[in-house]
Design a protein around this motif. Structure first.
Motif, PDB file in Angstrom:
ATOM      1  N   ASP A 287       0.830  -1.212   0.000  1.00 43.72           N
ATOM      2  CA  ASP A 287       0.000   0.000   0.000  1.00 43.72           C
ATOM      3  C   ASP A 287       0.863   1.259   0.000  1.00 43.72           C
ATOM      4  O   ASP A 287       0.460   2.303  -0.528  1.00 43.72           O
ATOM      5  CB  ASP A 287      -0.917  -0.022   1.224  1.00 43.72           C
ATOM      6  N   LEU A 290       2.312   1.340  -3.886  1.00 44.11           N
ATOM      7  CA  LEU A 290       1.419   1.286  -5.038  1.00 44.11           C
ATOM      8  C   LEU A 290       0.306   2.317  -4.935  1.00 44.11           C
ATOM      9  O   LEU A 290      -0.180   2.619  -3.842  1.00 44.11           O
ATOM     10  CB  LEU A 290       0.772  -0.106  -5.157  1.00 44.11           C
ATOM     11  N   THR A 291      -0.076   2.810  -6.077  1.00 47.47           N
ATOM     12  CA  THR A 291      -1.307   3.605  -6.177  1.00 47.47           C
ATOM     13  C   THR A 291      -2.246   2.819  -7.081  1.00 47.47           C
ATOM     14  O   THR A 291      -2.027   2.702  -8.298  1.00 47.47           O
ATOM     15  CB  THR A 291      -1.029   4.992  -6.789  1.00 47.47           C
ATOM     16  N   VAL A 292      -3.250   2.217  -6.477  1.00 49.48           N
ATOM     17  CA  VAL A 292      -4.157   1.341  -7.225  1.00 49.48           C
ATOM     18  C   VAL A 292      -5.596   1.800  -7.011  1.00 49.48           C
ATOM     19  O   VAL A 292      -5.948   2.395  -5.985  1.00 49.48           O
ATOM     20  CB  VAL A 292      -4.007  -0.125  -6.774  1.00 49.48           C
ATOM     21  N   ARG A 294      -9.376   1.478  -6.088  1.00 51.65           N
ATOM     22  CA  ARG A 294     -10.128   0.690  -5.106  1.00 51.65           C
ATOM     23  C   ARG A 294     -11.483   0.348  -5.709  1.00 51.65           C
ATOM     24  O   ARG A 294     -12.386   1.187  -5.786  1.00 51.65           O
ATOM     25  CB  ARG A 294     -10.314   1.476  -3.812  1.00 51.65           C
ATOM     26  N   PRO A 300      -7.057  -5.334  -4.612  1.00 48.45           N
ATOM     27  CA  PRO A 300      -6.056  -4.772  -5.530  1.00 48.45           C
ATOM     28  C   PRO A 300      -4.650  -5.329  -5.319  1.00 48.45           C
ATOM     29  O   PRO A 300      -3.791  -5.216  -6.201  1.00 48.45           O
ATOM     30  CB  PRO A 300      -6.094  -3.270  -5.209  1.00 48.45           C
ATOM     31  N   PHE A 301      -4.397  -5.944  -4.130  1.00 51.32           N
ATOM     32  CA  PHE A 301      -3.037  -6.382  -3.822  1.00 51.32           C
ATOM     33  C   PHE A 301      -2.791  -7.862  -4.116  1.00 51.32           C
ATOM     34  O   PHE A 301      -1.641  -8.276  -4.233  1.00 51.32           O
ATOM     35  CB  PHE A 301      -2.711  -6.103  -2.351  1.00 51.32           C
ATOM     36  N   TYR A 304      -0.471  -8.747  -6.993  1.00 49.48           N
ATOM     37  CA  TYR A 304       0.926  -8.417  -6.717  1.00 49.48           C
ATOM     38  C   TYR A 304       1.559  -9.423  -5.758  1.00 49.48           C
ATOM     39  O   TYR A 304       2.754  -9.772  -5.895  1.00 49.48           O
ATOM     40  CB  TYR A 304       1.035  -6.996  -6.160  1.00 49.48           C
ATOM     41  N   ASP A 327      -2.018  -8.006 -15.019  1.00 52.37           N
ATOM     42  CA  ASP A 327      -2.805  -7.371 -13.956  1.00 52.37           C
ATOM     43  C   ASP A 327      -1.923  -6.813 -12.839  1.00 52.37           C
ATOM     44  O   ASP A 327      -2.393  -6.571 -11.731  1.00 52.37           O
ATOM     45  CB  ASP A 327      -3.819  -8.360 -13.368  1.00 52.37           C
ATOM     46  N   VAL A 328      -0.623  -6.605 -13.155  1.00 52.60           N
ATOM     47  CA  VAL A 328       0.298  -6.077 -12.138  1.00 52.60           C
ATOM     48  C   VAL A 328       1.139  -4.967 -12.774  1.00 52.60           C
ATOM     49  O   VAL A 328       2.368  -5.054 -12.860  1.00 52.60           O
ATOM     50  CB  VAL A 328       1.191  -7.199 -11.547  1.00 52.60           C
ATOM     51  N   ASP A 329       0.489  -3.919 -13.182  1.00 52.88           N
ATOM     52  CA  ASP A 329       1.189  -2.800 -13.818  1.00 52.88           C
ATOM     53  C   ASP A 329       2.298  -2.274 -12.912  1.00 52.88           C
ATOM     54  O   ASP A 329       2.084  -2.048 -11.708  1.00 52.88           O
ATOM     55  CB  ASP A 329       0.200  -1.671 -14.121  1.00 52.88           C
TER      56      ASP A 329
END
Length: 493
Positions: A287, A290-292, A294, A300-301, A304, A327-329
């Motif tokens: 967290d 990453l900026t993901v 929500r 979202p994690f 990763y 799915d893990v930019d």
């Protein structure tokens, strides 16, 4: 330094001792017709091929003459690599270290004016042994003894003196090799596996065939019957439940039983102690990095976390993982940052224990030597479930002697998400050259109809070891082996 007694050189044929001579030296007496190898600068720079040949000769106790035409000090210089574990080839090994080990493990030194058996010299320096006349040494109780440098285990025939192994001498002990039979009740196929003589072994153990019985009986046999020192033996289980079952079955032996992660954590702690965190704390670290978006009902994690496992257990390149998953930019950039954050906070997560242990084994020869001592004799359960990282861990810890006793069933691989593959068991000889193969054939758990149906179904697997499996009959039941042979005698200093 004393000369090796003339009566002792070159030792009994059963010991298979070789000789190391200087550059251009003639064939020594007693070695006419014995195959000769040369280690020069070119071989020392590319040692894999000769190391493979010498390894097979060492396992089979075949004499050789080795002409040392390079600097021995350079040959024994510890190796290391700063390459990331996921960039290494599948069969990576420190081949120069293997070559140096195999040069001297079971060889006389004939570079001077008289033959020297260094293991016998060490037994006199570290123990209470004295120089022998008819063998390498005389034990404190007056018996003659040979200090064996071959693969540790019973010989194929008798010799005229007691046997002490160089592994014992390396610990400063004079442990006389025991020859007692296993005390566990074992069927014929189980007994053959448990009493495997020496060197690497693959035991194919289908469901219900007594896999854990064989593994724990082998462990007890090494410690109690053969007298292998506890400091040199480690059994590896895949999870804590299996490890506890093995401990329960070997209670009172002092056996070292670990999970793969426990072994990895121990290696990490040889360098520095870090706190081990769980998945919740992992998410907290991600967290911060990453900026993901929500999105309701989506984690979202999780992608990763899975990607981190793919790199550190399946040993896949972070760039490849990011490209394939989709799915893990930004994962390729995240991976080193995440690990740096763990290091800054002196933390390890579950998979980082393994990946960090590999880094230490690859870059710290001193730590690798410490780990290889406890892995001198390595027993590995559920070998078919090893990931690429686990296989590399086992091979590095097993060291140059590669004395690995692997038990598993290629038809039961269940952890393929992390790169586990039955290939490691099917192609066992590739990873542990010269291995002997054992097979358990009787299913004691299921009735004949169930066993026959399972055999028919498993036969459709394309990558497997051909095997015979049948339901157990009354005559197949394990029986206790009569205790015979020489009991262990230890004369340690």
């Amino acid at each position: 330094m004393s000369a090796t007694p003339a009566a002792a050189y070159p030792g009994p044929d059963l010991l298979g001792r070789g000789v190391v001579v200087g550059a251009g030296a003639p064939v020594p007496p007693g070695f006419d017709g014995v195959r000769r190898f040369v280690v020069d600068d070119e071989v020392a720079a590319s040692p894999a091929a000769l190391a493979a040949v010498l390894h097979h000769r060492w396992l089979r106790r075949q004499r050789f003459v080795l002409e040392l035409a390079t600097d021995n000090d350079a040959l024994r210089e510890p190796e290391l690599t700063s390459a990331a574990p996921h960039t290494l080839p599948d069969d990576f090994a420190f081949h120069r270290e293997r070559l140096h080990f195999l040069t001297w493990a079971n060889s006389y030194d004939l570079r001077g004016s008289h033959p020297i058996w260094w293991h016998g010299e060490l037994a006199q320096r570290r123990g209470d042994a004295t120089a022998g006349t008819d063998a390498d040494i005389i034990l404190p109780d007056g018996r003659d003894a040979w200090v064996d440098g071959g693969p540790r285990g019973p010989l194929t025939g008798p010799v005229d003196a007691a046997l002490v192994h160089r592994e014992s001498v390396g610990l400063g002990r004079l442990t006389v090799q025991g020859e007692a039979a296993p005390r566990d009740a074992l069927a014929a196929d189980q007994l053959a596996a448990v009493t495997h003589r020496a060197g690497p072994a693959r035991v194919i153990a289908p469901a219900g065939s007594g896999k854990t019985r064989v593994l724990t009986a082998r462990l007890k046999h090494l410690l109690s019957d053969r007298g292998v020192e506890r400091e040199l033996v480690t059994a590896l289980a895949y999870n804590t439940r299996a490890a506890q079952e093995m401990r329960d079955r070997t209670a009172g032996t002092g056996a070292s039983i670990r999970t793969l992660h426990s072994l990895a954590l121990w290696i990490c702690n040889l360098d520095e102690r870090r706190d081990v965190i769980g998945e919740r704390d992992q998410r907290g670290l991600l967290d911060r990095l990453l900026t993901v978006a929500r999105i309701p009902n989506q984690d979202p994690f999780q992608p990763y976390l899975e990607a981190l496992t793919e790199v550190r257990l399946a040993l896949r390149d972070p760039v490849e993982v990011e490209a394939v998953r989709g799915d893990v930019d930004g994962f390729a950039e995240l991976f080193p940052r995440y690990r740096e954050l763990l290091a800054e906070r002196r933390l390890l997560d579950f998979d980082e224990q393994v990946y960090r242990a590999l880094e230490l084994l690859l870059t710290r020869p001193d730590l690798r030597r410490t780990a290889q001592r406890v892995g001198t004799h390595l027993l590995v359960d559920e070998f078919q479930d090893l990931t690429p990282a686990f296989l590399l861990l086992v091979r590095l810890v097993a060291g140059p002697s590669m004395q690995v006793f692997a038990v598993g069933d290629d038809d039961q691989t269940i952890y393929s998400y992390a790169g586990a593959t039955p290939d490691y068991l099917v192609d066992f000889d590739r990873w542990f050259p010269g291995a002997e193969h054992h097979a358990l054939e009787v299913n004691y758990r299921c009735p004949p109809a169930v066993v026959d149906a399972a055999v028919s179904l498993l036969g459709h697997n394309q990558r497997r070891v051909p095997k015979r499996i049948r339901a157990g009959l009354a005559d197949d039941r394990p029986r206790a082996t009569p205790v015979t042979g020489t009991s262990l005698v230890e004369t340690s200093s």
